[in-house]
Design an enzyme around this catalytic site. Structure first.
Site, PDB file in Angstrom:
ATOM      1  N   LYS A  78      39.591  40.211  48.043  1.00 24.20           N
ATOM      2  CA  LYS A  78      39.382  39.807  49.436  1.00 24.20           C
ATOM      3  C   LYS A  78      40.634  40.060  50.279  1.00 24.20           C
ATOM      4  O   LYS A  78      41.029  39.233  51.078  1.00 24.20           O
ATOM      5  CB  LYS A  78      38.978  38.338  49.484  1.00 24.20           C
ATOM      6  N   CYS A  79      41.233  41.205  50.090  1.00 25.47           N
ATOM      7  CA  CYS A  79      42.495  41.559  50.735  1.00 25.47           C
ATOM      8  C   CYS A  79      42.270  42.761  51.650  1.00 25.47           C
ATOM      9  O   CYS A  79      41.374  43.570  51.408  1.00 25.47           O
ATOM     10  CB  CYS A  79      43.520  41.889  49.637  1.00 25.47           C
ATOM     11  N   GLY A  80      43.097  42.893  52.650  1.00 24.98           N
ATOM     12  CA  GLY A  80      43.036  44.064  53.504  1.00 24.98           C
ATOM     13  C   GLY A  80      43.288  45.360  52.740  1.00 24.98           C
ATOM     14  O   GLY A  80      42.850  46.429  53.163  1.00 24.98           O
TER      15      GLY A  80
ATOM     16  N   THR B 269      42.160  45.836  49.645  1.00 25.80           N
ATOM     17  CA  THR B 269      41.126  45.967  48.617  1.00 25.80           C
ATOM     18  C   THR B 269      40.503  47.370  48.562  1.00 25.80           C
ATOM     19  O   THR B 269      40.212  47.858  47.470  1.00 25.80           O
ATOM     20  CB  THR B 269      40.046  44.876  48.788  1.00 25.80           C
TER      21      THR B 269
END
Length: 157
Positions: free
Chosen positions: A34-36, A38
């Site tokens: 759930k990361c930028g 990803t």
């Protein structure tokens, strides 16, 4: 001591010796769903495909240390990676890369990388040579498909 002296567990819970990677160039990445950053899963998978036949491997270590961006269980993480990015590179159990409970593998990577200091965010990359020595470290913003990273990998193959 080298990277090959450590043990871990795969995301499926199987014990593994990192000595299994002797003779390969390995990119170690702390990953999160759930990361930028990803979408880098896709670039990592392509990088693996491009160089796997030349002795290259990628190991992903899921980590929830940064912004709680990897809250899932190992089963949820594995399913997410497969469904969304077709990940076939090796994924390990979720670990900590910061603080007093930092995984010993990451302690080794940090202490032996050319650039010292704690991991700053998800998708930081450590490049390991065939003998298990840390040869390069790349911040999260360096994409797997970047010329900088590809040249470093090619230089060790």
């Amino acid at each position: 001591m080298s990277f090959h002296d450590f043990h871990s567990q795969t995301i499926q819970g199987k014990d593994i010796s990192l000595s299994d990677y002797k003779g390969k160039v390995v990119l170690v990445v702390n990953v999160a769903s759930k990361c930028g950053y990803t979408p880098q899963y896709g670039g990592l998978e392509q990088l693996r495909k491009d160089y796997k036949d030349k002795g290259f491997a990628i190991i992903g270590f899921p980590c929830n240390d940064f912004g709680a961006q990897e809250p899932g269980t190992e089963a949820q993480i594995a399913e997410f990676c497969q469904l969304n990015f077709g990940v076939s590179f090796d994924m390990m159990k979720k670990i900590k890369v910061l603080g007093k409970d930092k995984d010993p593998i990451y302690q080794f990577l940090i202490e032996n990388a050319p650039e010292k200091g704690d991991v700053k965010w998800n998708f930081e990359k450590f490049l390991i040579d065939k003998d298990g020595k840390v040869r390069a470290r790349f911040p999260s913003a360096v994409k797997p498909e970047s010329e900088e990273l590809k040249k470093a990998v090619e230089g060790l193959l």
